[in-house]
Design a protein around this motif. Structure first.
Motif, short mmCIF file in Angstrom:
data_model
loop_
_atom_site.label_atom_id
_atom_site.label_comp_id
_atom_site.label_asym_id
_atom_site.label_seq_id
_atom_site.Cartn_x
_atom_site.Cartn_y
_atom_site.Cartn_z
N ALA A 285 -11.55 22.93 31.91
CA ALA A 285 -11.72 24.27 32.47
C ALA A 285 -11.56 24.22 33.99
CB ALA A 285 -13.09 24.83 32.10
N ASN A 286 -10.53 24.88 34.47
CA ASN A 286 -10.26 24.90 35.91
C ASN A 286 -9.64 26.24 36.25
OD1 ASN A 286 -9.47 24.58 38.55
ND2 ASN A 286 -8.46 22.59 38.24
N PRO A 287 -10.41 27.14 36.82
CA PRO A 287 -9.89 28.49 37.08
C PRO A 287 -8.76 28.52 38.09
CG PRO A 287 -12.02 28.17 38.13
CD PRO A 287 -11.81 26.99 37.26
N ASN A 288 -8.60 27.44 38.86
CA ASN A 288 -7.53 27.41 39.85
C ASN A 288 -6.24 26.80 39.32
OD1 ASN A 288 -9.20 28.47 42.03
ND2 ASN A 288 -10.25 26.49 41.97
N ASN A 289 -6.25 26.40 38.04
CA ASN A 289 -5.06 25.79 37.45
C ASN A 289 -4.85 26.35 36.06
OD1 ASN A 289 -2.94 24.21 36.63
ND2 ASN A 289 -4.13 22.30 36.49
N PRO A 290 -4.00 27.37 35.92
CA PRO A 290 -3.79 27.98 34.59
C PRO A 290 -3.24 27.02 33.56
CG PRO A 290 -2.94 29.38 36.35
CD PRO A 290 -3.28 28.07 36.97
N ALA A 291 -2.60 25.94 33.99
CA ALA A 291 -2.03 24.98 33.05
C ALA A 291 -2.97 23.82 32.77
CB ALA A 291 -0.70 24.45 33.59
N ALA A 292 -4.23 23.94 33.16
CA ALA A 292 -5.18 22.84 32.95
C ALA A 292 -5.31 22.51 31.47
CB ALA A 292 -6.55 23.23 33.53
N GLY A 293 -5.35 21.22 31.20
CA GLY A 293 -5.53 20.78 29.82
C GLY A 293 -4.29 20.91 28.96
N LEU A 294 -3.12 21.05 29.58
CA LEU A 294 -1.89 21.23 28.79
C LEU A 294 -1.65 20.05 27.86
CD1 LEU A 294 0.69 22.79 28.14
CD2 LEU A 294 1.77 21.69 30.12
N ALA A 295 -1.88 18.84 28.33
CA ALA A 295 -1.65 17.67 27.50
C ALA A 295 -2.60 17.65 26.30
CB ALA A 295 -1.81 16.40 28.33
N ALA A 296 -3.88 17.99 26.55
CA ALA A 296 -4.85 17.98 25.46
C ALA A 296 -4.52 19.04 24.42
CB ALA A 296 -6.25 18.21 26.03
N TRP A 297 -4.20 20.26 24.89
CA TRP A 297 -3.86 21.32 23.95
C TRP A 297 -2.55 21.01 23.23
CZ3 TRP A 297 -7.36 24.44 22.36
CH2 TRP A 297 -8.38 24.89 23.20
N SER A 298 -1.63 20.37 23.93
CA SER A 298 -0.37 20.00 23.30
C SER A 298 -0.60 19.02 22.15
CB SER A 298 0.58 19.39 24.33
OG SER A 298 1.85 19.14 23.78
N ALA A 299 -1.55 18.11 22.34
CA ALA A 299 -1.88 17.17 21.27
C ALA A 299 -2.48 17.89 20.07
CB ALA A 299 -2.85 16.11 21.79
N LEU A 300 -3.20 18.97 20.33
CA LEU A 300 -3.82 19.73 19.24
C LEU A 300 -2.79 20.55 18.46
CD1 LEU A 300 -6.66 20.80 18.01
CD2 LEU A 300 -6.16 22.81 19.40
N PHE A 301 -1.97 21.30 19.18
CA PHE A 301 -1.09 22.26 18.53
C PHE A 301 0.25 21.67 18.09
CE2 PHE A 301 -3.61 25.37 21.14
CZ PHE A 301 -4.18 26.02 20.07
N SER A 302 0.69 20.60 18.71
CA SER A 302 2.01 20.06 18.39
C SER A 302 2.08 19.67 16.92
CB SER A 302 2.32 18.85 19.27
OG SER A 302 2.41 19.23 20.62
N GLY A 303 3.11 20.14 16.25
CA GLY A 303 3.31 19.80 14.85
C GLY A 303 2.63 20.71 13.87
N VAL A 304 1.72 21.58 14.36
CA VAL A 304 1.07 22.53 13.46
C VAL A 304 2.12 23.50 12.92
CG1 VAL A 304 -0.62 24.39 13.30
CG2 VAL A 304 -1.16 22.34 14.59
N MET A 305 2.12 23.73 11.62
CA MET A 305 3.07 24.65 11.01
C MET A 305 2.52 26.07 11.12
SD MET A 305 5.41 22.55 10.11
CE MET A 305 6.46 23.59 9.09
N VAL A 306 3.32 26.97 11.63
CA VAL A 306 2.92 28.37 11.75
C VAL A 306 3.86 29.23 10.92
CG1 VAL A 306 1.86 28.14 14.01
CG2 VAL A 306 4.29 28.65 13.84
N LEU A 307 3.33 30.34 10.41
CA LEU A 307 4.15 31.30 9.68
C LEU A 307 4.80 32.23 10.69
CD1 LEU A 307 1.86 32.24 6.66
CD2 LEU A 307 3.68 30.55 6.75
N SER A 308 6.08 32.45 10.53
CA SER A 308 6.81 33.27 11.48
C SER A 308 7.73 34.23 10.75
CB SER A 308 7.62 32.38 12.44
OG SER A 308 8.38 33.17 13.32
N ASN A 309 7.86 35.41 11.32
CA ASN A 309 8.84 36.39 10.85
C ASN A 309 9.99 36.50 11.84
OD1 ASN A 309 7.31 37.57 12.91
ND2 ASN A 309 7.76 39.63 12.18
#
Length: 503
Positions: A285-309
């Motif tokens: 959490a870093n209010p001065n950096n909107p991209a904070a934690g990008l690597a951590a979140w990328s590890a979480l979401f990468s490869g997750v299958m999403v339904l798309s239209n």
């Protein structure tokens, strides 16, 4: 509904609880109001008697055929009139078969009647929600007749309270408790009827599958979307009208966003060890950096299958068959890592929006800048209603995106999240209680070099008690604003404190 001693279904009905002035209603009836008047007048039929006006009018009508006899023909009524006149020893119009001239008492030929009715109509909106009185309560005072307009979305016209996705009463010319038939914060999208839900039948693979469970308000499963219906303009009144619950406090407690608390309670983990490796919702959490934690979140979401239209930015059409609208088959696509595109990738945009929502999020303790519960991450619209993986055009919002597609991403990832991300420190402390050892106190001797006397000096100590403690301390960020922008400070919170045993 009771069967073989077991309650299969239950409903608590409301009413009838109306107040009506039946006397006023009867007096207002055309051509009959005089029949119910109680004011006394001198009777023209019985000159020595004072009769109520209503009785006088009844007797006079019994003497002659007029419009008050209603649909009865003169031929069927005249014998009754003749008999009544014969009883009064007055010349009847027809002496043939005139009865009553020898009777000591007789019923008046004309007896006024007044019919009034009170209709209590219990109707449910969602057929799966009908247990308590408020489920059957409609706030609009609507006494007009049911129209004959055929509902174009159903094979038969449902009751007037029935308002699933895409169907509002104003479509049938009736007052409406839901002004928007396509309001996904009130009801699940593309659920045209109760058979359109895909309720889970087996064990839930993730805690996010709670989003497939009916939440007990009309046309809605457990809410995994961002919009808070109560916080929008006139939202509380809209929500109370929709549910029928006119208790404001109770309605707020049933607000769909309250479902976020469920994810602090339920889990699909077999034990605590299986929860290791979860990502904290407040990571980096870093209010001065909107991209904070990008690597951590990328590890979480990468490869997750999403339904798309939305395939290659093309519209996925919907089709109409058997009087129902149905979405075309959705496509499952994987979420690509942020990669070199960073915050400009779809995943990067998602992370940016998570951080942005967290910066301005105010939790229940009025702290700003961090999520208080795991489910608070659902306040990020890009996880559901504003997902970058969906085609959100107007046509698709109304007839192309199902509730499962909106909530698919949180459904798949909520089990991978935990609340805390703040640094923790384990602090061990050790202490002793001492006293002077025997013969360790100086009671004499020469003066020291500086001229002072060593008298009373303790030269050795004896340990009489020992203690050891263990504390787990957490650092929590507190975001404040000043003339320079956002500023993060930290407060200490003791999570655990134990006195260690002697061994």
């Amino acid at each position: 509904m009771i069967q073989t001693g077991r309650a299969i279904d239950y409903v608590q009905l409301r009413g009838p609880n109306k107040f009506r002035d039946l006397t006023a209603e009867i007096l207002s009836m055309t051509n009959q109001s005089v029949m119910w008047l109680t004011n006394k007048v001198e009777s023209a039929i019985l000159p020595t008697k004072d009769l109520p006006l209503g009785v006088e009018a009844q007797l006079l009508t019994s003497e002659a055929y007029n419009s008050l006899w209603g649909s009865q023909s003169r031929a069927s009524v005249q014998p009754q009139i003749d008999g009544f006149l014969a009883f009064l020893h007055r010349p009847p119009a027809n002496y043939t078969n005139a009865y009553g001239n020898t009777n000591l008492q007789i019923q008046a030929a004309y007896t006024p009647t007044a019919t009034t009715s009170d209709v209590t109509d219990w109707q449910v909106n969602d057929p799966l929600v009908h247990y308590i009185a408020s489920d059957l309560f409609v706030t609009s005072n609507d006494n007009t007749a049911q129209p004959t307009i055929q509902n174009p979305l159903m094979t038969a016209t449902p009751n007037l309270r029935y308002q699933p996705w895409g169907l509002a009463n104003h479509m049938r010319g009736r007052p409406n408790v839901d002004p928007s038939p396509y309001n996904s914060s009130l009801k699940d999208s593309l659920v045209w009827g109760s058979d359109f839900w895909n309720f889970p039948a087996n064990q839930y693979p993730t805690v996010g599958w709670l989003g497939r469970v009916h939440r007990g308000t009309p046309w809605q499963t457990v809410y995994l979307k961002a919009t808070n219906i109560v916080s929008v303009a006139n939202g509380l009144n809209t929500w109370m009208n929709w549910t029928g619950n006119r208790n404001a406090q109770d309605s707020v407690n049933a607000d769909p966003v309250q479902d976020r608390m469920l994810f602090d309670i339920f889990t699909t983990a077999l034990n605590d060890n299986s929860t290791r490796g979860q990502l904290a919702v407040n990571v980096a959490a870093n209010p001065n950096n909107p991209a904070a934690g990008l690597a951590a979140w990328s590890a979480l979401f990468s490869g997750v299958m999403v339904l798309s239209n939305n395939i290659n930015n093309l519209f996925v059409p919907f089709y109409h068959t058997n009087n129902f609208f149905k979405p075309a088959a959705s496509t499952a696509i994987p979420i690509d890592p942020a990669g070199l595109r960073g915050v400009n990738s779809r995943l990067g945009q998602l992370v940016t929006n998570i951080n942005w929502a967290r910066i301005f999020f105010t939790n229940a303790s009025s702290a700003v800048g961090s999520f208080k519960h795991v489910g608070d991450i659902l306040s990020v619209p890009q996880l559901s209603q504003e997902s970058t993986f969906l085609n959100l055009s107007g046509t698709q919002r109304t007839n192309g995106i199902s509730d499962e597609m909106y909530e698919w991403l949180p459904q798949q990832t909520l089990s991978l999240l935990r609340l805390t991300s703040e640094p923790r420190y384990v602090i061990y402390s050790y202490g002793q209680t001492l006293k002077p050892a025997p013969n360790s106190v100086v009671t004499g001797g020469p003066s020291l070099a500086n001229g002072s006397s060593p008298f009373g000096m303790v030269t050795n100590y004896q340990v009489v008690a020992e203690t050891a403690t263990r504390a787990v301390v957490q650092l929590q960020p507190v975001v404040t604003t000043n003339q320079f922008g956002f500023q993060t400070n930290y407060t200490l919170k003791i999570e655990q404190f134990n006195v260690l045993p002697p061994d």
